[in-house]
Design a protein around this motif. Structure first.
Motif, mmCIF file in Angstrom:
data_model
loop_
_atom_site.group_PDB
_atom_site.id
_atom_site.type_symbol
_atom_site.label_atom_id
_atom_site.label_comp_id
_atom_site.label_asym_id
_atom_site.label_seq_id
_atom_site.Cartn_x
_atom_site.Cartn_y
_atom_site.Cartn_z
ATOM 1 N N ARG A 93 14.080 48.202 9.325
ATOM 2 C CA ARG A 93 15.373 48.838 9.616
ATOM 3 C C ARG A 93 16.334 48.683 8.442
ATOM 4 N NH1 ARG A 93 20.436 47.938 11.147
ATOM 5 N NH2 ARG A 93 20.222 45.665 11.059
ATOM 6 N N ARG A 94 16.426 47.478 7.920
ATOM 7 C CA ARG A 94 17.389 47.238 6.844
ATOM 8 C C ARG A 94 16.977 47.900 5.533
ATOM 9 N NH1 ARG A 94 20.653 41.608 7.456
ATOM 10 N NH2 ARG A 94 20.518 41.388 9.710
ATOM 11 N N PHE A 95 15.675 47.936 5.258
ATOM 12 C CA PHE A 95 15.230 48.574 4.016
ATOM 13 C C PHE A 95 15.450 50.083 4.083
ATOM 14 C CE2 PHE A 95 13.924 44.686 2.453
ATOM 15 C CZ PHE A 95 13.278 44.787 1.237
ATOM 16 N N VAL A 96 15.131 50.691 5.225
ATOM 17 C CA VAL A 96 15.367 52.127 5.354
ATOM 18 C C VAL A 96 16.859 52.422 5.219
ATOM 19 C CG1 VAL A 96 15.266 54.093 6.946
ATOM 20 C CG2 VAL A 96 13.287 52.578 6.702
ATOM 21 N N HIS A 97 17.691 51.598 5.817
ATOM 22 C CA HIS A 97 19.142 51.786 5.718
ATOM 23 C C HIS A 97 19.613 51.617 4.271
ATOM 24 C CE1 HIS A 97 23.308 51.843 7.123
ATOM 25 N NE2 HIS A 97 23.531 50.834 6.304
ATOM 26 N N GLU A 98 19.091 50.616 3.589
ATOM 27 C CA GLU A 98 19.475 50.387 2.188
ATOM 28 C C GLU A 98 19.070 51.568 1.318
ATOM 29 O OE1 GLU A 98 20.805 48.761 -1.406
ATOM 30 O OE2 GLU A 98 21.304 48.259 0.679
ATOM 31 N N TYR A 99 17.880 52.097 1.528
ATOM 32 C CA TYR A 99 17.429 53.229 0.725
ATOM 33 C C TYR A 99 18.282 54.466 0.975
ATOM 34 C CZ TYR A 99 13.186 50.748 -0.730
ATOM 35 O OH TYR A 99 12.307 49.868 -1.279
ATOM 36 N N ALA A 100 18.809 54.570 2.207
ATOM 37 C CA ALA A 100 19.710 55.693 2.489
ATOM 38 C C ALA A 100 20.972 55.600 1.641
ATOM 39 C CB ALA A 100 20.078 55.713 3.971
ATOM 40 N N GLN A 101 21.446 54.363 1.412
ATOM 41 C CA GLN A 101 22.652 54.160 0.607
ATOM 42 C C GLN A 101 22.348 54.166 -0.885
ATOM 43 O OE1 GLN A 101 25.269 54.022 2.755
ATOM 44 N NE2 GLN A 101 23.649 54.073 4.306
ATOM 45 N N ALA A 102 21.092 53.924 -1.233
ATOM 46 C CA ALA A 102 20.726 53.736 -2.646
ATOM 47 C C ALA A 102 19.589 54.668 -3.045
ATOM 48 C CB ALA A 102 20.347 52.275 -2.887
ATOM 49 N N HIS A 178 18.356 58.446 8.341
ATOM 50 C CA HIS A 178 17.548 57.267 8.022
ATOM 51 C C HIS A 178 17.552 56.279 9.189
ATOM 52 C CE1 HIS A 178 17.787 58.897 3.941
ATOM 53 N NE2 HIS A 178 16.807 58.086 3.617
ATOM 54 N N ASP A 179 18.692 56.148 9.852
ATOM 55 C CA ASP A 179 18.753 55.241 10.997
ATOM 56 C C ASP A 179 17.872 55.734 12.144
ATOM 57 O OD1 ASP A 179 20.460 53.486 9.715
ATOM 58 O OD2 ASP A 179 22.281 54.389 10.513
ATOM 59 N N ASP A 180 17.719 57.058 12.285
ATOM 60 C CA ASP A 180 16.771 57.600 13.269
ATOM 61 C C ASP A 180 15.337 57.252 12.885
ATOM 62 O OD1 ASP A 180 18.707 58.910 14.879
ATOM 63 O OD2 ASP A 180 18.673 60.683 13.583
ATOM 64 N N MET A 181 15.055 57.335 11.592
ATOM 65 C CA MET A 181 13.677 57.178 11.140
ATOM 66 C C MET A 181 13.198 55.731 11.136
ATOM 67 S SD MET A 181 12.244 60.052 10.660
ATOM 68 C CE MET A 181 10.777 59.319 9.951
ATOM 69 N N ALA A 182 14.111 54.769 10.985
ATOM 70 C CA ALA A 182 13.698 53.365 10.869
ATOM 71 C C ALA A 182 12.854 52.893 12.052
ATOM 72 C CB ALA A 182 14.911 52.467 10.672
ATOM 73 N N PRO A 183 13.289 53.096 13.314
ATOM 74 C CA PRO A 183 12.432 52.663 14.425
ATOM 75 C C PRO A 183 11.151 53.473 14.538
ATOM 76 C CG PRO A 183 14.386 53.800 15.250
ATOM 77 C CD PRO A 183 14.594 53.585 13.794
ATOM 78 N N ILE A 184 11.168 54.717 14.087
ATOM 79 C CA ILE A 184 9.949 55.528 14.105
ATOM 80 C C ILE A 184 8.920 54.927 13.149
ATOM 81 C CG2 ILE A 184 8.980 57.790 13.503
ATOM 82 C CD1 ILE A 184 11.555 59.055 14.524
ATOM 83 N N VAL A 185 9.376 54.550 11.960
ATOM 84 C CA VAL A 185 8.477 53.906 11.002
ATOM 85 C C VAL A 185 7.909 52.620 11.599
ATOM 86 C CG1 VAL A 185 8.333 52.760 8.756
ATOM 87 C CG2 VAL A 185 9.582 54.913 8.972
ATOM 88 N N ALA A 186 8.776 51.809 12.207
ATOM 89 C CA ALA A 186 8.323 50.547 12.802
ATOM 90 C C ALA A 186 7.337 50.791 13.938
ATOM 91 C CB ALA A 186 9.524 49.744 13.292
ATOM 92 N N ASP A 187 7.651 51.758 14.799
ATOM 93 C CA ASP A 187 6.747 52.063 15.916
ATOM 94 C C ASP A 187 5.396 52.541 15.414
ATOM 95 O OD1 ASP A 187 8.647 51.396 17.797
ATOM 96 O OD2 ASP A 187 9.290 53.467 18.167
#
Length: 210
Positions: A93-102, A178-187
């Protein structure tokens, strides 16, 4: 007597670094000149050199700064003392969020790290390896039998394949964030296709038949 820095020096310099990051990501490090950067920032080249010595300094700062932030995220998540599956989900979750900002920072790291001098490149790659090792250790803790089969690192690289290249196709302002995609990646990573659930609020496509 040397003239002190202006009150807005740090803000101005950060604007220059952010602009350089965008230009490097879009044009490549070799294809971006200090003249390009000065023009994009709306300042003269002499003023630009008041803030940075050369574009190599910017490349080093952008790449090392990005991987240092990723290392910091690892430390923050480890401090939460979560069990391994929850820790892996939080890392994703945090890496996907960070990549969205960076997004541009990651683009520069991906395509331009090869232009760093050996000593600088080695330092950046060492930080990258530490990030990979932390993910691999979390996967190993969640599924020890996979670690015994030496699959923890290959699985980590597969996971990063999903996360790292998201910036190339998931554009800001689209139907999925990206926040939508983070749990999808984890799932998907933890449970396979059958575990994936659509994000709340995303309408299903309706098939129209003649």
């Amino acid at each position: 007597m040397a003239r002190g820095r202006s009150a807005d020096y740090d803000l101005n310099r950060e604007t220059i670094v952010r602009t350089a990051t965008r230009l490097f990501a879009q044009q490549g490090y070799p294809g971006t000149s200090m003249s390009d950067l000065a023009k994009a920032c709306g300042i003269s080249k002499p003023l630009l050199y008041h803030y940075v010595s050369d574009k190599y300094q910017l490349l080093r700062e952008i790449t090392e700064g990005h991987v240092s932030r990723l290392e910091a995220i690892i430390g923050e998540v480890e401090a939460l003392k979560l069990d391994a599956p929850a820790r892996l989900r939080e890392l994703i979750r945090r890496f996907v969020h960070e990549y969205a900002q960076a997004r541009h920072d990651h683009g520069v790291l991906t395509q331009d790290v090869k232009f760093l001098e050996p000593r600088d490149r080695s330092r950046v790659l060492k930080k990258e390896r530490a990030v990979v090792a932390a993910f691999a250790a979390t996967i190993a803790a969640a599924r020890p039998e996979l670690a015994r089969a030496a699959l923890d690192k290959p699985l980590t690289m597969l996971l990063f394949g999903m996360i790292n290249w998201m910036f190339t196709w998931l554009k800001p302002g689209g139907s999925l964030s990206h926040d939508d995609m983070a749990p999808i990646v984890a799932d998907l990573f933890l449970g396979g296709l059958g575990a994936v659930r659509p994000p709340a609020g995303i309408p299903a496509l309706v098939e129209v038949r003649d």
